[in-house]
Design a protein around this motif. Structure first.
Motif, PDB file in Angstrom:
ATOM      1  N   TYR A   7       0.350  -7.500 -12.410  1.00 32.61           N
ATOM      2  CA  TYR A   7      -0.028  -7.166 -11.031  1.00 32.61           C
ATOM      3  C   TYR A   7       1.185  -6.541 -10.345  1.00 32.61           C
ATOM      4  O   TYR A   7       1.633  -7.032  -9.293  1.00 32.61           O
ATOM      5  CB  TYR A   7      -0.488  -8.422 -10.281  1.00 32.61           C
ATOM      6  CG  TYR A   7      -1.744  -9.083 -10.832  1.00 32.61           C
ATOM      7  CD1 TYR A   7      -3.006  -8.719 -10.346  1.00 32.61           C
ATOM      8  CD2 TYR A   7      -1.681 -10.062 -11.826  1.00 32.61           C
ATOM      9  CE1 TYR A   7      -4.167  -9.325 -10.841  1.00 32.61           C
ATOM     10  CE2 TYR A   7      -2.841 -10.664 -12.327  1.00 32.61           C
ATOM     11  CZ  TYR A   7      -4.069 -10.295 -11.829  1.00 32.61           C
ATOM     12  OH  TYR A   7      -5.218 -10.887 -12.315  1.00 32.61           O
ATOM     13  N   PRO A   8       1.739  -5.463 -10.936  1.00 30.85           N
ATOM     14  CA  PRO A   8       3.033  -4.945 -10.451  1.00 30.85           C
ATOM     15  C   PRO A   8       2.987  -4.461  -9.000  1.00 30.85           C
ATOM     16  O   PRO A   8       4.024  -4.478  -8.333  1.00 30.85           O
ATOM     17  CB  PRO A   8       3.335  -3.786 -11.409  1.00 30.85           C
ATOM     18  CG  PRO A   8       2.046  -3.454 -12.070  1.00 30.85           C
ATOM     19  CD  PRO A   8       1.234  -4.707 -12.091  1.00 30.85           C
ATOM     20  N   HIS A   9       1.807  -4.109  -8.503  1.00 31.37           N
ATOM     21  CA  HIS A   9       1.721  -3.655  -7.104  1.00 31.37           C
ATOM     22  C   HIS A   9       2.011  -4.801  -6.127  1.00 31.37           C
ATOM     23  O   HIS A   9       2.177  -4.561  -4.937  1.00 31.37           O
ATOM     24  CB  HIS A   9       0.344  -3.045  -6.827  1.00 31.37           C
ATOM     25  CG  HIS A   9      -0.782  -4.012  -7.094  1.00 31.37           C
ATOM     26  ND1 HIS A   9      -1.155  -4.368  -8.374  1.00 31.37           N
ATOM     27  CD2 HIS A   9      -1.569  -4.709  -6.249  1.00 31.37           C
ATOM     28  CE1 HIS A   9      -2.159  -5.239  -8.298  1.00 31.37           C
ATOM     29  NE2 HIS A   9      -2.426  -5.468  -7.026  1.00 31.37           N
ATOM     30  N   LEU A  10       2.059  -6.041  -6.629  1.00 29.36           N
ATOM     31  CA  LEU A  10       2.332  -7.178  -5.733  1.00 29.36           C
ATOM     32  C   LEU A  10       3.813  -7.555  -5.678  1.00 29.36           C
ATOM     33  O   LEU A  10       4.186  -8.459  -4.926  1.00 29.36           O
ATOM     34  CB  LEU A  10       1.533  -8.417  -6.180  1.00 29.36           C
ATOM     35  CG  LEU A  10       0.013  -8.285  -6.189  1.00 29.36           C
ATOM     36  CD1 LEU A  10      -0.619  -9.591  -6.652  1.00 29.36           C
ATOM     37  CD2 LEU A  10      -0.504  -7.916  -4.789  1.00 29.36           C
ATOM     38  N   ARG A  11       4.633  -6.868  -6.473  1.00 28.11           N
ATOM     39  CA  ARG A  11       6.054  -7.257  -6.551  1.00 28.11           C
ATOM     40  C   ARG A  11       6.706  -7.406  -5.194  1.00 28.11           C
ATOM     41  O   ARG A  11       7.466  -8.333  -4.961  1.00 28.11           O
ATOM     42  CB  ARG A  11       6.838  -6.220  -7.358  1.00 28.11           C
ATOM     43  CG  ARG A  11       6.740  -6.418  -8.851  1.00 28.11           C
ATOM     44  CD  ARG A  11       7.510  -5.314  -9.559  1.00 28.11           C
ATOM     45  NE  ARG A  11       7.066  -5.185 -10.937  1.00 28.11           N
ATOM     46  CZ  ARG A  11       7.056  -4.042 -11.621  1.00 28.11           C
ATOM     47  NH1 ARG A  11       7.475  -2.921 -11.056  1.00 28.11           N
ATOM     48  NH2 ARG A  11       6.622  -4.019 -12.860  1.00 28.11           N
ATOM     49  N   GLU A  12       6.405  -6.467  -4.297  1.00 29.08           N
ATOM     50  CA  GLU A  12       7.054  -6.489  -2.985  1.00 29.08           C
ATOM     51  C   GLU A  12       6.150  -7.071  -1.897  1.00 29.08           C
ATOM     52  O   GLU A  12       6.476  -6.982  -0.718  1.00 29.08           O
ATOM     53  CB  GLU A  12       7.489  -5.074  -2.576  1.00 29.08           C
ATOM     54  CG  GLU A  12       8.266  -4.290  -3.637  1.00 29.08           C
ATOM     55  CD  GLU A  12       9.580  -4.969  -4.025  1.00 29.08           C
ATOM     56  OE1 GLU A  12      10.155  -5.658  -3.155  1.00 29.08           O
ATOM     57  OE2 GLU A  12      10.010  -4.823  -5.189  1.00 29.08           O
TER      58      GLU A  12
END
Ligand code: AMP
Ligand code: MG
Length: 491
Positions: free
Chosen positions: A214-219
């Motif tokens: 879920y890399p779009h949630l990193r930030e």
């Protein structure tokens, strides 16, 4: 078609880089009797760019039959726990499956190569670490059938058989299934660190899942609650799809719930033949905890276990908000799938009733779920038209007639054209599903070393929406012997 050989598969083993507490490193245990290829699935080979001819090499059988490794593999058994039939079991883990490594393809995707039936691990408890041929065939065919139906699922590359004896209710032969997924992390992988109060591991796991899946949630500001909300959404969509196609997971324990919203761990499962909302596909599920009509609620219950496990990482209120989103998401998704099955283009308030009444008719008539939906595609909506063939599926003909009047009116109200609608409906109402009796026939032949039926079913089910000449028989309802085959947990 890919051009990689077994030796040139590339691996990027991210799970093996996590702390040692997450797994046990160990190699598969080869069969005591020489392994042989039972079936190979070219579609899954493509996912890792594997040259299809590789399946003919003895090295393929050795590699996916647990007797050989390539240097880039780092085999390990994953640790997890979970709630089984509502009860927390403090430690489960891969008791008979080994993650060989994460193969990467040219598109930069990683695929877990997970070998099921690969022998004992530190998590085997009382088990023998093996899987029987019967259960590997069921998982192999069903996971590929589900994929072709558009349902998120693990995939399957191959079955390698052997004559090694495995003891279940009777003596059976052992086999290994090579299962693939972007990740095998389960709700239970989170639960174990929560209940062991290893909150640092919990955070590492959550970060790992976010980073890789879920890399779009990193930030994201509240990233763990955001992760949970995404899992809620994927799970709701997944279970809505199971429901629409008339499929049930027989063991919806939290250790069998994928953090990616995939259908995971095919033990007892079933496509319904006759429609029955209370359908229980697992012979051992005496109380019907996992009955067909309970599955949406079990999805919620399982998600609440995951929410609990995430409490050290996220605000309770944020998790609760995520959980509250589940039922509305499920219902919206389910309704939209059922509308498509009815061939409706617009959404209207009365649709819910139309869906409910149709299911009521199916239930009252013990009508075949797959066949009737497929035939509904041929419904004639003109005023005064009769739909004789369809009508014959229903015991209460007057009730069907009344429903047909409503349906026809509804179709006319959106200016639906019969032929266009049929085409659209045929793309969502499958002609072929993996009925229990079909897989049973393939299993019985395979137990006599005739594997052709597995390949025939695989090819058939990879195109479930397409009429396939000469295969009419595979769309038929079960013969008497195949109506109530019992499927137990033993696998
Ligand atoms: P399942 O119900 O197949 O999802 O399995 C639940 C747990 O039991 C998991 O930890 C499995 O690894 C383990 N398990 C199931 N069958 C065996 C077996 N034959 N040997 C060792 N462990 C097993
Ligand atoms: Mg499991």
């Amino acid at each position: 078609m890919g051009d990689r050989q077994l030796e040139t598969l590339t691996f990027h083993n991210t799970y093996a880089r996590l702390p040692e507490a997450f797994y046990a490193k160990l190699n598969p245990t080869p069969f005591s009797s020489s392994p042989y290829l039972v079936s190979f699935n070219a579609a899954a080979a493509d996912l890792i760019d594997l040259d299809l001819r590789e399946a003919e090499r003895p090295e393929f059988t050795a590699l996916f039959g647990g007797s050989m490794l390539t240097p880039a593999m780092e085999p390990l058994a994953m640790l997890y726990s979970g709630h089984q039939f509502g009860v927390y079991v403090p430690q489960l883990g891969d008791g008979r499956a080994i993650l060989l490594g994460e193969a990467t393809n040219a598109r930069g995707e990683r695929w877990d190569l997970h070998l099921k039936g690969a022998g004992m691990t530190p998590f085997s408890r009382d088990g023998d670490g093996r899987a029987v041929l019967r259960s590997t065939i069921r998982e192999y065919l069903c996971s590929e059938a589900m994929h072709a139906l558009g349902i998120p699922t693990t995939r399957a590359l191959s079955i390698i058989g052997s004559d090694e004896k495995v003891y279940r209710e009777q003596v059976e032969s052992g086999a290994m299934l090579l299962r693939m997924a972007p990740s095998h992390v389960r709700f239970g992988t989170f639960e174990i660190f929560y209940y062991r109060r290893q909150h640092e591991h919990l955070r590492v796991l959550a970060d790992y899942v976010i980073d890789h899946h879920y890399p779009h949630l990193r930030e994201a500001p509240d990233k763990y609650a955001a992760l949970f909300a995404q899992v809620v959404e994927r799970t709701a969509r997944l279970i809505a799809r199971w429901q629409a196609v008339g499929w049930a997971h027989g063991v919806m324990n939290t250790d069998n719930m994928s953090i990616l919203g995939l259908t995971l761990d095919y033990g007892p499962f079933g496509f319904m033949d006759d429609y029955d909302a209370g359908f229980i596909c697992n012979h051992s599920d005496h109380n019907g905890r996992y009955a067909f009509n309970q599955q949406p609620f079990i999805g919620l219950w399982n998600l609440s276990c995951l929410a609990q496990a995430l409490l050290p990482l996220a605000e309770k209120d944020a998790l609760k908000e995520g959980l509250d989103g589940y039922m509305p998401l499920f219902e919206r998704e389910y309704r939209s799938l059922m509308r498509a099955k009815l061939g409706l283009a617009d959404a209207r308030d009365q649709d819910e009733e139309l869906i409910r009444d149709f299911l009521g008719l199916l239930q009252g008539s013990h009508a075949d779920y797959t066949i009737v939906w497929r035939e509904l595609g041929g419904f004639l909506s003109g005023r005064g038209m009769v739909n004789d063939r369809l009508r014959e599926h229903f015991l209460n003909r007057e009730r069907f007639d009344a429903w047909a009047v409503q349906y026809a009116e509804r179709l006319r109200a959106e200016r639906s054209r019969d032929d266009d609608r049929q085409q659209a409906m045929n793309r969502v109402n499958p002609k072929y599903v993996l009925r229990n009796y079909l897989v049973q026939a393939a299993i019985e032949k395979a137990q006599q070393k005739d594997f052709a039926e597995i390949d025939r079913l695989l090819a058939l089910l990879q195109r479930p929406y397409t009429d396939q000449p000469g295969m009419e028989g595979y769309a038929a309802p079960p013969p008497n012997w195949g109506k109530h085959l019992s499927v137990s947990c033993s696998s």
